[in-house]
Enzyme design. Structure first.
Site, PDB file in Angstrom:
ATOM      1  N   GLU A 144      16.413  -6.348  -0.709  1.00 45.48           N
ATOM      2  CA  GLU A 144      15.141  -6.902  -0.879  1.00 45.48           C
ATOM      3  C   GLU A 144      14.457  -6.851  -2.320  1.00 45.48           C
ATOM      4  OE1 GLU A 144      13.090  -7.079   3.113  1.00 45.48           O
ATOM      5  OE2 GLU A 144      12.567  -5.002   2.108  1.00 45.48           O
ATOM      6  N   GLU A 147       8.293  -0.312   0.045  1.00 45.59           N
ATOM      7  CA  GLU A 147       6.921   0.184   0.381  1.00 45.59           C
ATOM      8  C   GLU A 147       6.943   1.967   0.407  1.00 45.59           C
ATOM      9  OE1 GLU A 147       5.431  -2.712   3.051  1.00 45.59           O
ATOM     10  OE2 GLU A 147       5.793  -4.307   1.558  1.00 45.59           O
ATOM     11  N   LYS A 166       5.104  -4.202   9.461  1.00 49.32           N
ATOM     12  CA  LYS A 166       4.453  -3.423   8.702  1.00 49.32           C
ATOM     13  C   LYS A 166       3.361  -2.679   9.467  1.00 49.32           C
ATOM     14  CE  LYS A 166       6.181  -5.897   4.966  1.00 49.32           C
ATOM     15  NZ  LYS A 166       6.037  -6.381   3.431  1.00 49.32           N
ATOM     16  N   GLY A 170       6.584 -10.201  -0.041  1.00 54.35           N
ATOM     17  CA  GLY A 170       4.992 -10.471   0.144  1.00 54.35           C
ATOM     18  C   GLY A 170       4.388 -11.304  -0.994  1.00 54.35           C
ATOM     19  N   ASN A 178       9.717  -7.246  10.474  1.00 52.46           N
ATOM     20  CA  ASN A 178       9.132  -5.982   9.774  1.00 52.46           C
ATOM     21  C   ASN A 178       7.649  -6.318  10.033  1.00 52.46           C
ATOM     22  OD1 ASN A 178       8.139  -3.559   8.868  1.00 52.46           O
ATOM     23  ND2 ASN A 178       8.841  -4.034   6.745  1.00 52.46           N
ATOM     24  N   SER A 209       9.962 -12.672   1.395  1.00 47.12           N
ATOM     25  CA  SER A 209       9.213 -13.767   1.640  1.00 47.12           C
ATOM     26  C   SER A 209      10.155 -14.994   2.168  1.00 47.12           C
ATOM     27  CB  SER A 209       8.908 -14.371   0.064  1.00 47.12           C
ATOM     28  OG  SER A 209       7.655 -13.660  -0.402  1.00 47.12           O
ATOM     29  N   HIS A 246      12.582   1.249   2.939  1.00 43.99           N
ATOM     30  CA  HIS A 246      11.940  -0.119   2.293  1.00 43.99           C
ATOM     31  C   HIS A 246      11.143   0.305   1.048  1.00 43.99           C
ATOM     32  CE1 HIS A 246       8.819  -3.203   2.567  1.00 43.99           C
ATOM     33  NE2 HIS A 246       9.701  -3.841   3.369  1.00 43.99           N
TER      34      HIS A 246
HETATM   35  C1  PEP Z   1       9.632  -6.902   4.189  1.00 44.94           C
HETATM   36  O1  PEP Z   1       8.507  -6.494   4.547  1.00 44.94           O
HETATM   37  O2  PEP Z   1      10.731  -6.064   4.193  1.00 44.94           O
HETATM   38  C2  PEP Z   1       9.518  -8.162   3.401  1.00 44.94           C
HETATM   39  C3  PEP Z   1      10.603  -8.985   3.141  1.00 44.94           C
HETATM   40  O3  PEP Z   1       8.232  -8.856   3.542  1.00 44.94           O
HETATM   41  P1  PEP Z   1       7.855 -10.426   3.307  1.00 44.94           P
HETATM   42  O4  PEP Z   1       8.652 -11.221   4.088  1.00 44.94           O
HETATM   43  O5  PEP Z   1       6.463 -10.636   3.738  1.00 44.94           O
HETATM   44  O6  PEP Z   1       8.070 -10.686   1.774  1.00 44.94           O
END
Ligand code: PEP
Length: 259
Positions: A174, A104, A14, A180, A12, A220, A102
Site C-alpha cells: 500500500e 495509519e 477503518k 485515501g 478495511n 484508492s 497498516h
Molecule cells: C486502506 O485502508 O488500506 C486503503 C487502501 O484505503 P483507500 O482504499 O481508501 O485508499
C-alpha cells in the site's frame, strides 16, 4: 493473478460504521454478491472492534461466505494493556484475517517493524492469517529509497516466521501516497512493487513461500481501477478502504473479472 493463488479482496472499514450500520452494510453486501463471486474470490471485511460480534452473528446466522477480519490487535494474549484487544479475543470471535502494520497505525500510532513482527507471530499463533501491510511515502519513492524501505518492512515484519507459515500469509502493498487520496498506483507500478515483494520473500524464505504468499495492492482501489490492477500477475487481491464502505462499490470491485 496466477491461477493457483485465490485472490483475496478485503474491506478495511477503518473507524467507520457503528454496529447497527455494520449489520446493514454486511447484509447489503451479501445481497450484492453471487455464489460465483465468492467461489472466484475470497472476501474479508474488517469492521471496527465494537462491530465484530454483531457482524460475526450476521455472517454465521445467514451463512454468508465472507470472512471476518480485524484491523489490528495486540501481540499478548491477555494482560494489563489498557485499551488493547488480544489475538485470543479475536480468535474466539472466529476472526480469520487480521491487518497489521497498516500505514495509519505506523504513522499515527508509532507502530514499528518490531511491533508488526510481534503481531504477525501472535496472529499466526492464534490460527488467524495476518495481512501485513507495507508501503512507501511519496518522498521515499522520489528519493529512490523505496525498495530498501519495503525490504526492511517485509523482512523485519516477517523475522523468525517459519517458511511454511510465510506461504500462508497475505502481504498488502500500500503506497502511502495512494491511500485515501484517490491517487491509485498505475497497474504497472503496482505490479512492479508486488513482484519485488515476492522476490524479496523468495530470497529469504524460498521459492515455495514466494509462490504461495498472496500479495494485495491497496491504495484508492475503486470499481473502475480494480480490473486492471487485479489482472497483474503478482497482484493477488486488494485491500480497500473508502470503496468498501459502499456495498455496491465493494461488490463491483469483487466482481472485477466481469468488467
Ligand atoms: C486502506 O485502508 O488500506 C486503503 C487502501 O484505503 P483507500 O482504499 O481508501 O485508499
Amino acid at each position: 493473478m496466477m491461477a493457483d493463488r485465490k485472490p483475496l479482496i478485503s474491506g478495511n472499514w477503518k473507524m467507520n460504521q457503528n454496529h447497527f450500520e455494520a449489520i446493514q452494510l454486511v447484509q447489503k453486501l451479501s445481497y450484492a454478491l453471487t455464489k460465483d463471486d465468492i467461489t472466484a474470490v475470497d472476501v474479508s471485511i474488517h469492521p471496527p472492534f465494537t462491530d465484530l460480534r454483531s457482524v460475526q452473528t450476521v455472517l454465521e446466522a445467514d451463512k454468508i461466505p465472507i470472512a471476518l477480519g480485524a484491523q489490528n490487535c495486540h501481540w499478548e494474549a491477555s494482560g494489563a494493556f489498557t485499551g488493547e484487544v488480544s489475538p485470543a479475543m479475536l480468535q474466539k470471535l472466529n476472526v480469520s484475517y487480521v491487518i497489521c502494520g497498516h500505514s495509519e497505525r505506523r504513522q499515527l500510532f508509532g507502530e514499528t517493524n518490531e511491533d508488526v513482527n510481534k503481531k504477525v507471530k501472535a496472529i499466526l499463533k492464534h490460527e488467524m492469517t495476518p495481512i501485513m501491510a507495507c508501503g512507501e511515502t511519496l518522498e521515499q519513492r522520489e528519493s529512490g529509497e523505496m525498495e530498501d524501505h519495503i525490504v526492511d518492512q517485509v523482512l523485519e515484519g516477517l523475522a523468525g516466521v517459519k517458511k511454511d507459515a510465510v506461504g500462508g500469509l497475505v502481504i498488502a502493498y500500500e503506497p502511502i501516497w495512494a491511500i485515501g487520496t484517490g491517487m491509485t498506483a498505475t497497474p504497472d507500478d503496482a505490479q512492479q512493487m508486488c513482484a519485488f515483494i515476492r522476490q524479496t520473500v523468495e530470497e529469504k524464505f524460498g521459492a515455495a513461500a514466494a509462490k504461495a504468499v498472496r500479495i494485495q495492492y491497496g491504495g484508492s482501489v475503486k470499481p473502475g481501477t480494480a480490473p486492471e490492477l487485479m489482472n497483474q500477475p503478482d497482484i493477488d487481491g486488494a485491500l480497500i478502504g473508502g470503496a468498501s464502505l459502499s456495498a455496491e462499490d465493494f461488490a463491483h470491485c469483487i466482481q472485477y473479472r466481469l468488467r
